[in-house]
Design an enzyme around this catalytic site. Structure first.
Site, PDB file in Angstrom:
ATOM      1  N   GLU A  54       1.231  -1.364   0.074  1.00  0.00           N
ATOM      2  CA  GLU A  54       0.224   0.155   0.038  1.00  0.00           C
ATOM      3  C   GLU A  54       0.948   1.616  -0.074  1.00  0.00           C
ATOM      4  OE1 GLU A  54      -2.496   1.056   3.094  1.00  0.00           O
ATOM      5  OE2 GLU A  54      -3.434  -1.216   3.456  1.00  0.00           O
ATOM      6  N   ASP A  65      -5.022   8.696  10.226  1.00  0.00           N
ATOM      7  CA  ASP A  65      -3.909   8.678  10.342  1.00  0.00           C
ATOM      8  C   ASP A  65      -3.219   8.653  11.702  1.00  0.00           C
ATOM      9  OD1 ASP A  65      -3.571   7.167   8.041  1.00  0.00           O
ATOM     10  OD2 ASP A  65      -2.849   9.188   6.803  1.00  0.00           O
TER      11      ASP A  65
END
Length: 270
Positions: A54, A65
């Site tokens: 990824e 995140d």
């Protein structure tokens, strides 16, 4: 979940399954700390046991995140990263390895470039598809059209909070694999993986998903071993980004090798 073409993600997961193990999916931000470093780190991932990679697009408002990845993506942006550079990263990795390489991105950068343009350039760079954490299937008609046109995988996310209706819709819309979020919250290393992960995977399989990979909170071989017992793939991000930050490309390769040791199903019994 019918595949109208040869899905690179599905093929990578199926190869691992044929070897009696779960697939290892490694995440790294594009352009961190430089574009070339992220290419080299991606190649190190693939050469040390990662089946899928990824590559995240640095974004100014990364709602999913945790602090390690936020710091890395901020540094990449400050170092001059531009969205179009992600295609250079994908091309650099796919030219040197057989790993399936997906781009993980919030939807705004794709819309700003143009969904068709972004999809065309991703396909031309050898990319397998997109993981889209903030795009839901009911708002993805343009992406459905472009991903079919260019032969790209569509990876949507399911979570412990997903209703049966939402889970069913997401499984049907996904191609390649379904991304199961193991916890509610942001990415980051944790001491243990939430017990809800197994339930989310079971629900996704029951809804018809052929391949389900688990991410968020996976940081060591014990986590990998635990998840490999019930999932088709294990996704590791923060720990790899921290390895790149602290020890460079060599550290990414070494950690990947260590993590891949936990991949075999029932490896703990061996």
């Amino acid at each position: 979940m019918t595949e109208q073409f040869a899905s690179k993600s599905a093929a990578a997961i199926d190869r691992a399954k044929a070897e009696g193990r779960a697939a290892l999916v490694g995440y790294l931000p594009a352009g961190y700390p430089t574009v070339q470093d992220s290419i080299d780190a991606g190649i190190a991932l693939a050469r040390n046991g990662a089946d899928l990679i990824e590559i995240g697009i640095p974004y100014s408002d990364p709602v999913m995140d945790g602090p390690v990845i936020q710091a890395a993506t901020t540094e990449a942006i400050n170092n001059g990263f531009r969205v179009a550079n992600v295609f250079d990263v994908v091309a650099g990795i796919t030219a040197a390895t057989d790993a399936a390489v997906l781009v993980m991105t919030y939807w705004n950068p794709v819309m700003r470039m143009g969904v068709d343009e972004f999809s065309r350039r991703l396909a031309e760079s050898g990319g397998a598809g997109l993981i889209t954490p903030d795009l839901i299937p009911d708002e993805a008609s343009e992406w459905f059209e472009a991903s079919d046109k260019y032969g790209l995988d569509r990876v949507f996310l399911v979570a412990p909070s997903s209703t049966p209706e939402r889970l069913d819709m997401t499984v049907k819309a996904s191609r390649g694999f379904v991304y199961a979020v193991s916890i509610m919250g942001v990415t980051g290393t944790r001491q243990s993986v939430s017990s809800t992960a197994e339930d989310v995977v079971a629900r996704a399989h029951a809804a018809g998903a052929e391949r389900v990979c688990v991410g968020l909170g996976v940081s060591n071989p014990d986590h990998v071993r635990e998840i490999a017992e019930y999932a088709d793939g294990v996704i590791v991000g923060t720990a790899l980004v921290a390895a790149l930050r602290d020890g460079g490309v060599d550290a990414v390769g070494q950690l990947t090798k260590n993590l891949s040791a936990g991949l075999g199903r029932a490896a703990a019994d061996a």
